[in-house]
Design an enzyme around this catalytic site. Structure first.
Site, PDB file in Angstrom:
ATOM      1  N   GLU A  15       0.830  -1.203   0.000  1.00 13.60           N
ATOM      2  CA  GLU A  15       0.000   0.000   0.000  1.00 13.60           C
ATOM      3  C   GLU A  15       0.866   1.255   0.000  1.00 13.60           C
ATOM      4  O   GLU A  15       1.953   1.282   0.581  1.00 13.60           O
ATOM      5  CB  GLU A  15      -0.900   0.018   1.235  1.00 13.60           C
ATOM      6  CG  GLU A  15      -2.010  -1.009   1.244  1.00 13.60           C
ATOM      7  CD  GLU A  15      -2.879  -0.872   2.481  1.00 13.60           C
ATOM      8  OE1 GLU A  15      -3.768  -0.003   2.501  1.00 13.60           O
ATOM      9  OE2 GLU A  15      -2.650  -1.646   3.437  1.00 13.60           O
ATOM     10  N   ALA A 236       7.370   5.344   7.088  1.00 12.66           N
ATOM     11  CA  ALA A 236       7.158   3.984   6.604  1.00 12.66           C
ATOM     12  C   ALA A 236       5.902   3.429   7.259  1.00 12.66           C
ATOM     13  O   ALA A 236       5.403   3.977   8.255  1.00 12.66           O
ATOM     14  CB  ALA A 236       8.365   3.098   6.926  1.00 12.66           C
ATOM     15  N   LYS A 237       5.415   2.340   6.699  1.00  8.53           N
ATOM     16  CA  LYS A 237       4.164   1.765   7.223  1.00  8.53           C
ATOM     17  C   LYS A 237       4.312   1.281   8.669  1.00  8.53           C
ATOM     18  O   LYS A 237       3.329   1.184   9.393  1.00  8.53           O
ATOM     19  CB  LYS A 237       3.687   0.643   6.302  1.00  8.53           C
ATOM     20  CG  LYS A 237       3.144   1.177   4.966  1.00  8.53           C
ATOM     21  CD  LYS A 237       2.493   0.094   4.156  1.00  8.53           C
ATOM     22  CE  LYS A 237       3.515  -0.758   3.420  1.00  8.53           C
ATOM     23  NZ  LYS A 237       4.188  -0.026   2.331  1.00  8.53           N
ATOM     24  N   ARG A 238       5.527   1.014   9.109  1.00  2.00           N
ATOM     25  CA  ARG A 238       5.722   0.605  10.499  1.00  2.00           C
ATOM     26  C   ARG A 238       5.462   1.746  11.484  1.00  2.00           C
ATOM     27  O   ARG A 238       5.403   1.530  12.703  1.00  2.00           O
ATOM     28  CB  ARG A 238       7.137   0.071  10.702  1.00  2.00           C
ATOM     29  CG  ARG A 238       8.229   1.099  10.441  1.00  2.00           C
ATOM     30  CD  ARG A 238       9.620   0.533  10.713  1.00  2.00           C
ATOM     31  NE  ARG A 238      10.661   1.482  10.336  1.00  2.00           N
ATOM     32  CZ  ARG A 238      11.201   1.545   9.131  1.00  2.00           C
ATOM     33  NH1 ARG A 238      10.803   0.709   8.185  1.00  2.00           N
ATOM     34  NH2 ARG A 238      12.144   2.433   8.859  1.00  2.00           N
ATOM     35  N   ASP A 239       5.305   2.965  10.976  1.00  3.41           N
ATOM     36  CA  ASP A 239       5.050   4.113  11.846  1.00  3.41           C
ATOM     37  C   ASP A 239       3.603   4.198  12.305  1.00  3.41           C
ATOM     38  O   ASP A 239       3.228   5.148  12.992  1.00  3.41           O
ATOM     39  CB  ASP A 239       5.460   5.420  11.146  1.00  3.41           C
ATOM     40  CG  ASP A 239       6.969   5.525  10.978  1.00  3.41           C
ATOM     41  OD1 ASP A 239       7.672   5.303  11.969  1.00  3.41           O
ATOM     42  OD2 ASP A 239       7.426   5.822   9.853  1.00  3.41           O
TER      43      ASP A 239
END
Length: 306
Positions: A15, A236-239
């Site tokens: 995404e 990043a998506k980990r955020d």
């Protein structure tokens, strides 16, 4: 009307997060404000995840973007890349390379070469040496560059000079390298305006130099600031909840995300109004530090409570 084009070219590896969407909005604003076509190209040579392309296109439309013509995919353009490499080879501008990453890291740099440049280990191998190495591992194809650096002019950064070494055109697994594919694609699609994140600025001199060797037009460039997390690292998506899908689950609609992204650029929160007021010279030049609360604060309370 300008007959050129701007573009957004994501890799379908997952995404898009709000940093990607902000760059896409900027690419659209640059193109539409200058009367250019705006095209989408899926850079799927080696980073495709099943279903990711459809989700990305859905999210781009959800933030209000439209594009011209059919979406183009790099995996459908192999003949164009083969032709470009064949032309460079016929001109004596390529050579086979058998180096591993470790060998490149451990090799001494060539005299006067810029830091990080390929040291030219395989450039002057004899035919016998090439035959011996060829039997050990498949070859990558490298450009035989005639310069060590090249300068480009960027709409936001001004004149920028960067390293040009004997960079890879086709990897030893047969996949065409990004630097070749992007130059060939932009030329074939009439792209004369490239707007992308400023993390890609260092690779731009290589691409501009290669465009000259291939006899195609070098586009105008504008490398825009990235979105960073509160720790100062690239978002990043980990955020956390930084994709449209994750934010929707928290009650944050796509139009609210669009408004926040435009406001971070000093523009009105409606895309049509932003296009009317868009001036590249007025854009922020520093990265946008995004705090997660700025996104979730726009959640609809009724949906959050449910």
């Amino acid at each position: 009307m300008n007959h050129g084009a701007g573009r957004f070219a994501p890799s379908p590896s997952g995404e898009l997060h709000v940093g990607n969407l902000r760059t896409a909005l900027l690419a659209w604003l640059f193109a539409r404000s200058t009367g250019r076509r705006f095209i989408l190209r899926v850079e799927d040579l080696d980073r495709a995840r099943a279903g990711a392309e459809a989700v990305q296109l859905r999210d781009l439309a959800a933030v209000g973007l439209d594009w011209d013509g059919e979406v183009v995919r790099q995996t459908e353009r192999g003949a164009l890349y083969d032709d470009a490499i064949a032309r460079l080879t016929a001109a004596g501008l390529t050579y086979e390379c058998y180096c591993t990453r470790r060998e490149i890291q451990e090799a001494p740099s060539a005299p006067h070469a810029p830091q990080g440049a390929y040291p030219g280990t395989c450039r002057d191998l004899t035919e016998a040496q090439r035959a011996r190495r060829r039997a050990e591992r498949p070859a990558a194809i490298r450009l035989s560059a005639g310069v060590t650096e090249w300068a480009v002019t960027d709409g936001l950064h001004g004149r920028y000079t960067g390293v040009v070494d004997d960079f890879v055109l086709r990897r030893n697994d047969g996949v065409v390298a990004y630097n070749l594919a992007v130059v060939v694609d932009d030329a074939a699609q009439g792209v004369d305006q490239v707007v992308r994140g400023d993390d890609l600025l260092p690779s731009t001199p290589r691409q501009a130099y290669l465009a000259g060797l291939l006899g195609v037009r070098v586009p105008s460039y504008a490398h825009v600031p990235l979105v960073l997390n509160p720790a100062g690292r690239r978002l990043a998506k980990r955020d956390g909840a930084v994709t449209l899908g994750a934010l929707a689950l928290l009650g944050v609609p796509a139009e609210q995300v669009t408004a926040l992204l435009l406001e971070s650029l000093g523009l009105p929160g409606a895309l049509g109004d932003a296009l009317r007021d868009f001036r590249p010279e007025a854009l922020p030049r520093d990265p946008w530090v995004l705090h997660p609360a700025a996104l979730t604060a726009r959640a609809r309370p009724r949906e959050l409570s449910g």
